[in-house]
Design a protein around this motif. Structure first.
Motif: not given
Length: 387
Positions: A325-335, A350-362, A366-370
């Protein structure tokens, strides 16, 4: 002569008990029998573990408790029980049991019962049900969202495929989220849950459950298989004992599903995030075919994929952190939502995880993304220099 005998004995012991690596260690000792004991109460537990002297955690959808001894009266808290589970009593008058329901927790007050009385929670799912699957969530807001999303989708329970612990404090956060979830969660251990700077799996065994376990519901068998780190020999330890017991139990008529952390084969062509022990994959494949298992659910790879591997359907569900989601800047993660129906093969969607941006906190991702962004920028700069 004595040294040779000692070495031979140690070799036989190691072969039977098994070695784990990396973090070279013997397979952990057998966990004591599941018994809850206090001054007022002694219980023999089935499909559940004693967390402390007054708290039990269910490790399967239909836990059973045998009352071996009771003082004047006692209360016990049972965690991880579905809201639609019904308490059935054997040898106990209903007036002698009082049950409070608090989410997935049950507080049971017991008075004046006969020795040998039984409490069992049963689920009215004989016509089938759906369950959710996800791995690699970490223990923070991403895990909390996954549990919430699974409940919103109507899952009977969530199978968590491991790696809920990436940094200090996440183990405790994850256990709290599991205990406060609105649906039960059955967890397989991941490599990050097994060790960090040392062995830390004692928290898993004492608070979540055994690393290898099997349960049945609505004619389907679910087999929790430990692949957190490598085994030698492949069929040793508690994992080997589980497969032996399932084989000795005779043919199982119905669907069977393995849920585990590491995949048999990494679905990404150029990566090797898979089981790596000597002969382990071949052993697990043989055991699966022997038992008639068709499906393997795995995490570890932070990606969603399906493939056929040596006659087994492997489904990898590892987008719990929503990294892409963070890499592509759009919600793509699935459950994954899987469906159990009597006398039918397991189906899934497969169903969209639909995780809000505010919940991406790990912090790990974030370090790996940078780092990934910097790597791409350097690649771009190197290519620019060539032109």
């Amino acid at each position: 002569m004595l040294s040779g005998a000692l070495i031979s004995t140690l070799g036989i012991y190691s072969h039977q008990r098994g070695l784990r690596y990396p973090r070279l260690s013997f397979e952990h000792s057998a966990v004591p029998a599941s018994v809850l004991s206090s001054e007022q109460l002694e219980l023999d537990l089935r499909d559940s573990i004693a967390v402390n002297s007054h708290t039990i955690r269910a490790i399967a959808p239909e836990p059973c408790i045998f009352i071996k001894r009771l003082g004047r009266s006692a209360s016990v808290k049972v965690l991880n029980v579905a809201s639609n589970a019904v308490l059935e009593l054997d040898g106990i008058a209903s007036a002698e049991i009082d049950e409070e329901v608090d989410g997935t927790a049950r507080i049971v007050h017991i008075t004046e019962v006969n020795q040998g009385s039984t409490l069992k929670w049963s689920l009215p799912v004989t016509d089938g049900f759906e369950f959710a699957v996800m791995g690699d969530t970490g223990g923070g807001s991403e895990l909390a969202w996954t549990l919430k999303r699974a409940h919103e989708l109507g899952a009977q329970f969530l199978l968590h495929l491991g790696d809920f612990n990436y940094s200090e404090g996440e183990y405790e956060m994850a256990i709290e989220h599991f205990n406060n979830a609105k649906l039960p969660c059955y967890v397989t251990i991941g490599n990050h849950d097994f060790h960090t700077d040392g062995l830390i799996y004692d928290k898993f065994i004492s608070q979540i459950g055994p690393m290898n376990h099997a349960f049945e519901l609505a004619g389907t068998r679910f087999i929790n298989v430990d692949t957190a780190v490598d085994f030698w020999p492949a069929g040793s330890g508690h994992r080997g004992a589980l497969f032996n017991s399932l084989t000795n139990a005779g043919p199982f008529i119905g669907e069977q599903v393995i849920f585990t952390h590491r995949p048999l084969k990494d679905p990404k062509p150029d990566d090797d995030h898979e089981i790596g022990g000597i002969g382990e994959v071949d052993w697990l494949v043989r055991q699966s075919h022997k038992l008639g298992i068709a499906t393997v659910l795995s995490g570890h790879v932070h990606h969603s994929a399906e493939l056929d591997y040596q006659g087994l359907r492997q489904i990898t569900i590892g987008e719990g952190l929503g990294y892409e989601d963070l890499v592509l800047q759009k919600p793509v993660a699935k459950i994954l939502m899987a469906s159990v129906e009597p006398h039918k093969k397991l189906t899934h969607r497969w169903v969209d995880l639909n995780m809000p941006w505010s919940e991406h906190q790990n912090a790990t991702h974030l370090i790996k993304l940078k780092s990934d962004r910097l790597h791409r920028q350097l690649e771009w700069f190197a290519q620019l220099q060539k032109t």
